[in-house]
Design a protein around this motif. Structure first.
Motif, mmCIF file in Angstrom:
data_model
loop_
_atom_site.group_PDB
_atom_site.id
_atom_site.type_symbol
_atom_site.label_atom_id
_atom_site.label_comp_id
_atom_site.label_asym_id
_atom_site.label_seq_id
_atom_site.Cartn_x
_atom_site.Cartn_y
_atom_site.Cartn_z
ATOM 1 N N MET A 189 0.813 -1.209 0.000
ATOM 2 C CA MET A 189 0.000 0.000 0.000
ATOM 3 C C MET A 189 0.857 1.275 0.000
ATOM 4 O O MET A 189 0.488 2.273 -0.619
ATOM 5 C CB MET A 189 -0.947 0.005 1.195
ATOM 6 N N GLN A 217 1.908 1.975 -3.481
ATOM 7 C CA GLN A 217 0.839 2.642 -4.235
ATOM 8 C C GLN A 217 0.814 4.140 -3.940
ATOM 9 O O GLN A 217 0.615 4.964 -4.838
ATOM 10 C CB GLN A 217 -0.522 2.040 -3.877
ATOM 11 N N HIS A 259 -7.682 9.826 -0.011
ATOM 12 C CA HIS A 259 -8.065 8.810 -1.006
ATOM 13 C C HIS A 259 -7.344 7.481 -0.741
ATOM 14 O O HIS A 259 -7.933 6.405 -0.863
ATOM 15 C CB HIS A 259 -7.748 9.319 -2.416
ATOM 16 N N TRP A 260 -6.072 7.592 -0.383
ATOM 17 C CA TRP A 260 -5.282 6.377 -0.125
ATOM 18 C C TRP A 260 -5.826 5.624 1.089
ATOM 19 O O TRP A 260 -5.887 4.393 1.083
ATOM 20 C CB TRP A 260 -3.829 6.798 0.102
ATOM 21 N N GLN A 296 -8.875 5.474 2.171
ATOM 22 C CA GLN A 296 -10.089 4.741 1.783
ATOM 23 C C GLN A 296 -9.721 3.415 1.111
ATOM 24 O O GLN A 296 -10.364 2.389 1.353
ATOM 25 C CB GLN A 296 -10.932 5.582 0.813
ATOM 26 N N GLN A 297 -8.674 3.450 0.285
ATOM 27 C CA GLN A 297 -8.215 2.219 -0.384
ATOM 28 C C GLN A 297 -7.711 1.201 0.631
ATOM 29 O O GLN A 297 -7.978 0.001 0.517
ATOM 30 C CB GLN A 297 -7.106 2.538 -1.386
ATOM 31 N N GLN A 299 -10.616 -0.527 2.259
ATOM 32 C CA GLN A 299 -11.327 -1.431 1.345
ATOM 33 C C GLN A 299 -10.543 -2.696 1.053
ATOM 34 O O GLN A 299 -11.114 -3.774 0.877
ATOM 35 C CB GLN A 299 -11.626 -0.699 0.026
ATOM 36 N N ASN A 300 -9.199 -2.595 1.015
ATOM 37 C CA ASN A 300 -8.361 -3.722 0.580
ATOM 38 C C ASN A 300 -7.812 -4.566 1.720
ATOM 39 O O ASN A 300 -7.248 -5.631 1.480
ATOM 40 C CB ASN A 300 -7.191 -3.195 -0.260
#
Length: 741
Positions: A666, A669, A716-717, A719-720, A723-724
């Motif tokens: 992460m 990313q 935004h990161w 939230q990812q 979710q992941n």
């Protein structure tokens, strides 16, 4: 311009923040009549999934606003409030807090409301107010000390006093009812409607010295506008008198004052000062109140009836219609930072609230945080100094004891024991500080070197002897019985190593059997009113030994303490946290400041194994300002907060490999999706305590000099990440972290 809509075809909707861990708000339908009645900031009962929960309206949508066809809207269950219970400014503050601290708005609003309001219960309750009927009834209560104390306080406030304030002052409801039966006082149930009282002085102000006058005049020039002040004053320099005289002018205008203190333990002392100075409605807001009294106090504040609102951290979100001043005392204290769930910092939220409310704010401390020094350096805070103690008091003299060469007895140097005896013989009081509760921090076997470690954490068990002998992990809460013999070699050679407050108490009782030893820590003050009883005893001019943890270091006024002893401070010098030297210096200065606050001079004795540590050269001169300047310069060189902005991601799972793999992917990313060199990523690395409560902890620290851009990308990161992540993994985000554990 949208075309007018046929009211028979219109769909009336509101947007509701619900207390679930989701970063969205949700639309609900309601009737045309309900839509007309609904106000932003009011509560509604709604169905969410299989739950029936209480939400807060944050927006009324236009009847012709587009509807996403993917969702089937539900009707609200009930409109709970006829009017808004959260005003627009506080709703803006809560929205800002949710965005800044990256936390769901529904959860943020939920934590800001009293429990009864979260549960959807009716807003209006009846407050219990006690008034004196007979002002000459001393003879009727002379047989009971409790009744005498209650009667004296009530006589000071003939207009009446709320029951929750009396309870916090150590007066029980049962005592009040007993006096009521004698016809001396009565309880009036009053509806919580706005009935402002004129504020009158109960006592004349003290004569301010030149430094205090300058501070008061400077702050008063900022009335009715936003300006932030750092009141940087030595311990005992009269910061409270500055607060009181500024408050007096604000209250005269019919405005409210919000005062935040770091812990409940400070509220009895603070409210006593307020009550003795002002005849007005004062309410308390903290976790020690039961749900009914908390709601009553919150309503008094929210309606404008209360003039002074005194509370701990969460009181910063209380709606106040006439807010004219915010005071945050002991601003450096770590208790202002919430360390679980919604991890906000009350100091920073208070600064933003003062900006929204267009009112001045005072941050007071004898040892300001490095963050506040940095803000003052940038002219975002106006720094006001108080460099002399109030009245005839002088700063105590500091003494360093080298434990490597000192003769010791029961963990204390013989020099210190002799000094304690001298003070007690002079009928003076002594304060002994040890920031470690329990009996002993380690239990070890002298035969095989086995140690009593928590099976779920990378930590030792702490040995406690009361109310029964047991081993307690202060990190995960595990409690085990004390073994009779070593579990590894079966020898009866178990020995406690080190000292906790309970063991020191035992030693002091042996060394000084003729003098009372009052212990103040989380174990001894867990009962309601227990700290108040100890505090009342300290205020009597009798020779006493006061022993405790950092609860004693937070702004208390002990006029008869002339000697302070700090038994062990070395742990703070060895921590991996870059803030450890700051915290240690603050603790020493704050504890030392309890000595010599009255007419007699004070002394401070500090025991250490590292007397040559460079920090002591400055601290022994009680020159915190020089220490702070050097520390800030070091942070600037290392690009550490507050010179850069930080966010800490905490990851917890059953496997450290799982933590490392997930966070590595992460963070890669994040690097790919942000501007080059904008965010410095440290980690992932194991947390300082790698295993806690049977689960493994890992960290990623993110640092940047551009706070706005970093927050934009992280939003935004984050939230990812949520979710992941695997379902068994727990992730938390900590904006502006204060601890690395």
């Amino acid at each position: 311009m949208p075309k007018p809509t046929d009211s028979s075809l219109a769909i009336y909707r509101i947007r509701v923040a619900v207390p679930v861990y989701l970063y969205d708000c949700f639309d609900y339908k309601l009737s045309a009549e309900q839509y007309q009645q609904a106000e932003v900031g009011a509560r509604v009962a709604v169905s969410f999934g299989r739950q029936n929960i209480t939400g807060v309206i944050i927006e009324k949508l236009a009847p012709d606003a587009p509807i996403d066809p993917r969702f089937q809207l539900k009707f609200i269950t009930e409109l709970l409030d006829e009017t808004a219970i959260i005003n627009n400014k506080v709703l803006s503050l809560l929205t800002w807090s949710a965005q800044y601290y990256q936390f769901p708005i529904g959860e943020v609003i939920h934590t800001a409301l009293p429990t009864f309001l979260r549960q959807g219960k009716p807003y209006n309750l009846l407050a219990r107010n006690w008034k004196v009927l007979d002002l000459a009834a001393e003879d009727k209560v002379k047989r009971s000390e409790k009744q005498q104390a209650a009667y004296k306080i009530l006589k000071l406030h003939p207009q009446g006093t709320q029951e929750n304030i009396l309870n916090l002052s150590g007066i029980e409801t049962a005592t009040l009812k007993a006096i009521e039966k004698k016809g001396i006082i009565r309880c009036e149930l009053e509806q919580q409607n706005f009935t402002p009282e004129p504020v009158q002085l109960a006592q004349m102000p003290l004569t301010a010295n030149d430094e205090q006058k300058k501070a008061i005049q400077t702050i008063l020039k900022a009335q009715n506008k936003y300006q932030a002040f750092l009141l940087d004053g030595l311990t005992g320099s009269g910061k409270t008198e500055v607060y009181l005289q500024v408050m007096q002018e604000v209250l005269k205008q019919g405005k409210q004052v919000l005062v935040l203190v770091p812990e409940i333990g400070l509220t009895p002392q603070t409210i006593s000062r307020f009550q003795s100075r002002f005849h007005c409605n004062i309410v308390l807001l903290h976790s020690g109140l039961n749900d009914t009294k908390r709601l009553q106090a919150w309503q008094s504040a929210q309606t404008g009836k209360a003039s002074i609102i005194l509370g701990t951290r969460s009181a910063i979100y209380t709606p106040l219609p006439n807010l004219g001043l915010i005071i945050l005392d002991e601003e450096h204290d770590l208790s202002f930072k919430q360390q679980e769930g919604f991890r906000y910092h009350a100091r920073d939220v208070a600064l933003y609230r003062a900006h929204l409310e267009n009112c001045p704010i005072i941050l007071g401390s004898a040892t300001p945080s490095i963050e506040c020094y940095y803000l003052a350096q940038q002219d975002k805070l106006t720094r006001l100094e108080l460099n002399q103690r109030a009245g005839a008091a002088v700063m105590p003299k500091m003494h360093l004891i080298d434990l490597k060469i000192a003769q010791k007895k029961q963990g204390m140097s013989t020099q210190l024991i002799d000094e304690i005896k001298k003070r007690l013989d002079k009928k003076e009081q002594v304060l002994i500080f040890l920031n470690r509760r329990g009996y002993a921090p380690v239990l070890i076997c002298e035969s095989c070197a086995w140690q009593a470690n928590c099976p779920h954490c990378d930590a030792h068990f702490t040995l406690h002897m009361k109310p029964y002998s047991h081993l307690h992990c202060h990190h995960c809460g595990t409690i085990n019985r004390l073994p009779d013999s070593c579990p590894q070699c079966n020898q009866q050679t178990l020995k406690p190593i080190g000292m906790g407050t309970a063991k020191v108490e035992e030693s002091l009782n042996e060394l000084f059997p003729d003098f009372p030893v009052l212990r103040v820590d989380r174990d001894s003050t867990s009962r309601v009113g227990s700290w108040q009883k100890i505090y009342d005893q300290i205020q009597k001019s009798q020779p006493t030994i006061l022993l405790g943890t950092q609860m004693l270091a937070k702004g208390h006024h002990f006029p008869y303490v002339t000697l302070v002893a700090i038994l062990d401070i070395d742990g703070g010098l060895l921590s991996v946290d870059f803030r450890a030297p700051e915290r240690t210096a603050q603790l020493i200065i704050q504890v030392a400041g309890r000595s010599g606050r009255g007419e007699k001079k004070g002394d401070v004795y500090l025991q250490t194994l590292r007397p040559d540590h460079p920090m002591f050269e400055i601290i022994m001169q009680q020159d915190y300002q020089t220490f702070a300047k050097q520390t800030l310069a070091d942070r600037q060189l290392a690009l550490l907060p507050p010179c850069r902005y930080a966010v800490l991601i905490r990851c917890e799972s059953r496997s450290q490999d799982e933590n490392q793999k997930f966070l590595s992917e992460m963070t890669q990313q994040l690097r790919q999706n942000t501007e080059a060199n904008l965010i410095d990523i440290w980690g992932p690395i194991p947390a300082p305590m790698e295993r806690k409560a049977g689960r493994y902890q890992a960290h990623v620290a993110l640092l940047s000099q551009d706070r706005a851009k970093m927050h934009f990308y992280i939003r935004h990161w984050w939230q990812q990440l949520l979710q992941n992540k695997p379902s068994s993994m727990k992730l938390t985000i900590d904006v502006d972290p204060q601890e690395l554990n």
